[in-house]
Design a protein around this motif. Structure first.
Motif, short mmCIF file in Angstrom:
data_model
loop_
_atom_site.label_atom_id
_atom_site.label_comp_id
_atom_site.label_asym_id
_atom_site.label_seq_id
_atom_site.Cartn_x
_atom_site.Cartn_y
_atom_site.Cartn_z
N THR A 150 32.46 33.94 36.91
CA THR A 150 33.48 32.88 36.33
C THR A 150 33.95 32.48 37.83
O THR A 150 33.92 32.68 38.92
CB THR A 150 34.84 33.94 36.93
N GLU A 175 36.78 29.02 38.77
CA GLU A 175 37.49 28.59 38.86
C GLU A 175 38.29 27.76 39.50
O GLU A 175 38.18 27.79 41.05
CB GLU A 175 38.83 30.13 38.36
N ARG A 221 31.28 31.69 32.84
CA ARG A 221 32.71 30.88 32.30
C ARG A 221 33.02 29.71 33.73
O ARG A 221 32.87 29.73 35.03
CB ARG A 221 33.63 32.08 31.85
#
Length: 240
Positions: free
Chosen positions: A16, A18, A52
């Protein structure tokens, strides 16, 4: 930019990346591109795989930027805001108590069975959130019917960086939840109003919450309560 690794239930390692809203608002386009390139390189060095990408406060050019690294958008999380005070609630609520944890988790599981994060909240997750400095049991409001927990409204206060007692900038409806057995009985709106009433009592003039963009029923309710979209946090996916 924060880089995290999480392991989904299927055992695959998923990365991930971010980009928090504060970074998105302060970074120029070139610097953001450079940081994202560095993050993707880190993922590839670590073996790559499903990844992600979350971009907070997404901008008009961010879809094109994400596409440069193979990412496609798949989820929008809206932040909504509304002025306080709201209409006074007409619902009996009480603050959460230590013995309520099991019932809270069961109602949460049933109400959010469809949600990719919230529905999986465990006892350990609940204890961890209740150990956070912002947690206040007085703002975790429960409504009971027929001897059962019918729903709850969990609120959160965000500091504003000022000296007490003026150190509350915004109040959040952190979780609003109605057990499926009690849906359609007119609980959701007054339960939300109870949370807004509590937040207003603590000083904020503005309330906020996060909601999935495709949750049409919830968004219709929030709009009737005076909430309007403030910004979008967008999730992208790619195999890196």
């Amino acid at each position: 930019m924060a880089l995290e690794i999480s392991g989904p239930d299927d055992g695959e390692v998923t990365w991930t990346i971010e980009v928090p809203a504060i970074d998105r608002l302060t970074l120029g386009a070139g610097e953001l591109q450079d940081r994202l390139a560095a993050a993707v390189a880190t993922v590839r060095t670590g073996g790559g795989g499903p990844c992600r990408l979350w971009i907070g406060h997404v901008g008009a050019s961010d879809d094109d930027l994400a596409a440069q690294f193979g990412f496609s958008a798949y989820r929008d999380l809206w932040q909504l805001r509304a002025p306080l005070p709201a209409t006074p609630p007409d619902l009996t609520v009480r603050p959460v108590e230590p013995g309520d944890a099991e019932a809270v988790l069961e109602v949460n599981r049933r109400a959010f069975s469809w949600h990719p994060e919230q529905g999986a909240m465990s006892s350990a997750d609940l204890r961890a959130r209740q150990a956070e400095p912002w947690y206040d049991p007085a703002g975790f409001l429960l409504h009971e019917r027929d001897g059962r927990l019918a729903g709850f409204c969990w609120t959160k206060l965000h500091p504003g960086g000022n000296a007490p007692p003026d150190d509350v900038a915004m109040g959040e409806i952190y979780v609003i939840c109605v057990d499926p057995d009690f849906q359609g009985q007119g609980i959701g709106v007054p339960l939300t109003l109870a949370g807004l009433d509590y937040l207003h009592s603590r000083g904020p003039k503005t309330a906020m919450l996060y909601v999935e963009s495709d949750n049409g029923a919830a968004n219709a309710v929030y709009r009737r309560l005076g909430f309007r979209r403030h910004h979008i946090n967008r999730a992208y996916a790619a195999v890196v």
